[in-house]
Design a protein around this motif. Structure first.
Motif, PDB file in Angstrom:
ATOM      1  N   MET A 142      33.429  -4.835 -17.914  1.00  0.00           N
ATOM      2  CA  MET A 142      34.852  -4.990 -18.037  1.00  0.00           C
ATOM      3  C   MET A 142      35.521  -3.626 -17.838  1.00  0.00           C
ATOM      4  N   GLU A 143      36.546  -3.621 -17.029  1.00  0.00           N
ATOM      5  CA  GLU A 143      37.289  -2.384 -16.771  1.00  0.00           C
ATOM      6  C   GLU A 143      38.245  -2.111 -17.925  1.00  0.00           C
ATOM      7  N   THR A 144      38.317  -0.848 -18.329  1.00  0.00           N
ATOM      8  CA  THR A 144      39.240  -0.434 -19.380  1.00  0.00           C
ATOM      9  C   THR A 144      40.447   0.223 -18.743  1.00  0.00           C
ATOM     10  N   THR A 145      41.620  -0.230 -19.148  1.00  0.00           N
ATOM     11  CA  THR A 145      42.852   0.396 -18.683  1.00  0.00           C
ATOM     12  C   THR A 145      43.549   1.034 -19.879  1.00  0.00           C
ATOM     13  N   ALA A 146      44.480   1.935 -19.575  1.00  0.00           N
ATOM     14  CA  ALA A 146      45.208   2.621 -20.636  1.00  0.00           C
ATOM     15  C   ALA A 146      46.702   2.522 -20.376  1.00  0.00           C
ATOM     16  N   VAL A 191      48.476   6.178 -26.905  1.00  0.00           N
ATOM     17  CA  VAL A 191      47.876   5.445 -25.788  1.00  0.00           C
ATOM     18  C   VAL A 191      47.204   4.177 -26.312  1.00  0.00           C
ATOM     19  N   LYS A 192      47.391   3.086 -25.600  1.00  0.00           N
ATOM     20  CA  LYS A 192      46.759   1.810 -25.944  1.00  0.00           C
ATOM     21  C   LYS A 192      45.718   1.484 -24.890  1.00  0.00           C
ATOM     22  N   LEU A 193      44.439   1.485 -25.306  1.00  0.00           N
ATOM     23  CA  LEU A 193      43.367   1.077 -24.405  1.00  0.00           C
ATOM     24  C   LEU A 193      43.265  -0.443 -24.411  1.00  0.00           C
ATOM     25  N   SER A 194      42.993  -1.008 -23.251  1.00  0.00           N
ATOM     26  CA  SER A 194      42.909  -2.466 -23.134  1.00  0.00           C
ATOM     27  C   SER A 194      41.768  -3.053 -23.963  1.00  0.00           C
ATOM     28  N   THR A 195      40.780  -2.259 -24.277  1.00  0.00           N
ATOM     29  CA  THR A 195      39.621  -2.735 -25.032  1.00  0.00           C
ATOM     30  C   THR A 195      39.772  -2.567 -26.541  1.00  0.00           C
ATOM     31  N   ARG A 196      40.904  -2.036 -26.978  1.00  0.00           N
ATOM     32  CA  ARG A 196      41.125  -1.806 -28.402  1.00  0.00           C
ATOM     33  C   ARG A 196      42.334  -2.591 -28.895  1.00  0.00           C
ATOM     34  N   ALA A 197      42.322  -2.973 -30.159  1.00  0.00           N
ATOM     35  CA  ALA A 197      43.417  -3.757 -30.727  1.00  0.00           C
ATOM     36  C   ALA A 197      44.646  -2.902 -31.020  1.00  0.00           C
ATOM     37  N   PHE A 198      44.429  -1.652 -31.372  1.00  0.00           N
ATOM     38  CA  PHE A 198      45.545  -0.796 -31.758  1.00  0.00           C
ATOM     39  C   PHE A 198      45.588   0.464 -30.902  1.00  0.00           C
ATOM     40  N   PRO A 199      46.777   1.007 -30.702  1.00  0.00           N
ATOM     41  CA  PRO A 199      46.909   2.268 -29.958  1.00  0.00           C
ATOM     42  C   PRO A 199      46.233   3.418 -30.698  1.00  0.00           C
TER      43      PRO A 199
END
Length: 88
Positions: free
Chosen positions: A1-5, A17-25
């Motif tokens: 899975m690609e991670t975006t920011a 910054v909010k990573l697409s793989t994390r729930a919180f910034p």
């Protein structure tokens, strides 16, 4: 899975910054800022006597060790990707 920011706030030295793989910034610290924080708490730790202030010493030692781990990772990734360190 690609991670975006997604940059929510580009504040200098402390972007949010909010990573697409994390729930919180998260907070993005610049490497030289991380290094300065590490050196500051490391220096402060040396002024504490673990026998006189064991709880404070242990807590600050945890912070120093955590920052050192992040700094080691930062330096490793920069080296691996051909970047020089922003401090010496």
């Amino acid at each position: 899975m690609e991670t975006t920011a997604e940059v929510l706030d580009p504040t200098i030295n402390c972007a949010i910054v909010k990573l697409s793989t994390r729930a919180f910034p998260g907070v993005l610290l610049q490497g030289d800022t991380l290094y300065s924080l590490y050196r500051g708490v490391q220096k402060t730790l040396t002024t504490l006597n673990p026998d006189e202030q064991p709880e404070a010493y242990d807590e600050l030692e945890f912070v120093v060790d955590s920052l050192k781990g992040y700094l080691d990772l930062y330096e490793s990734v920069l080296t691996r990707n051909g970047y020089s360190l922003p401090y010496f």
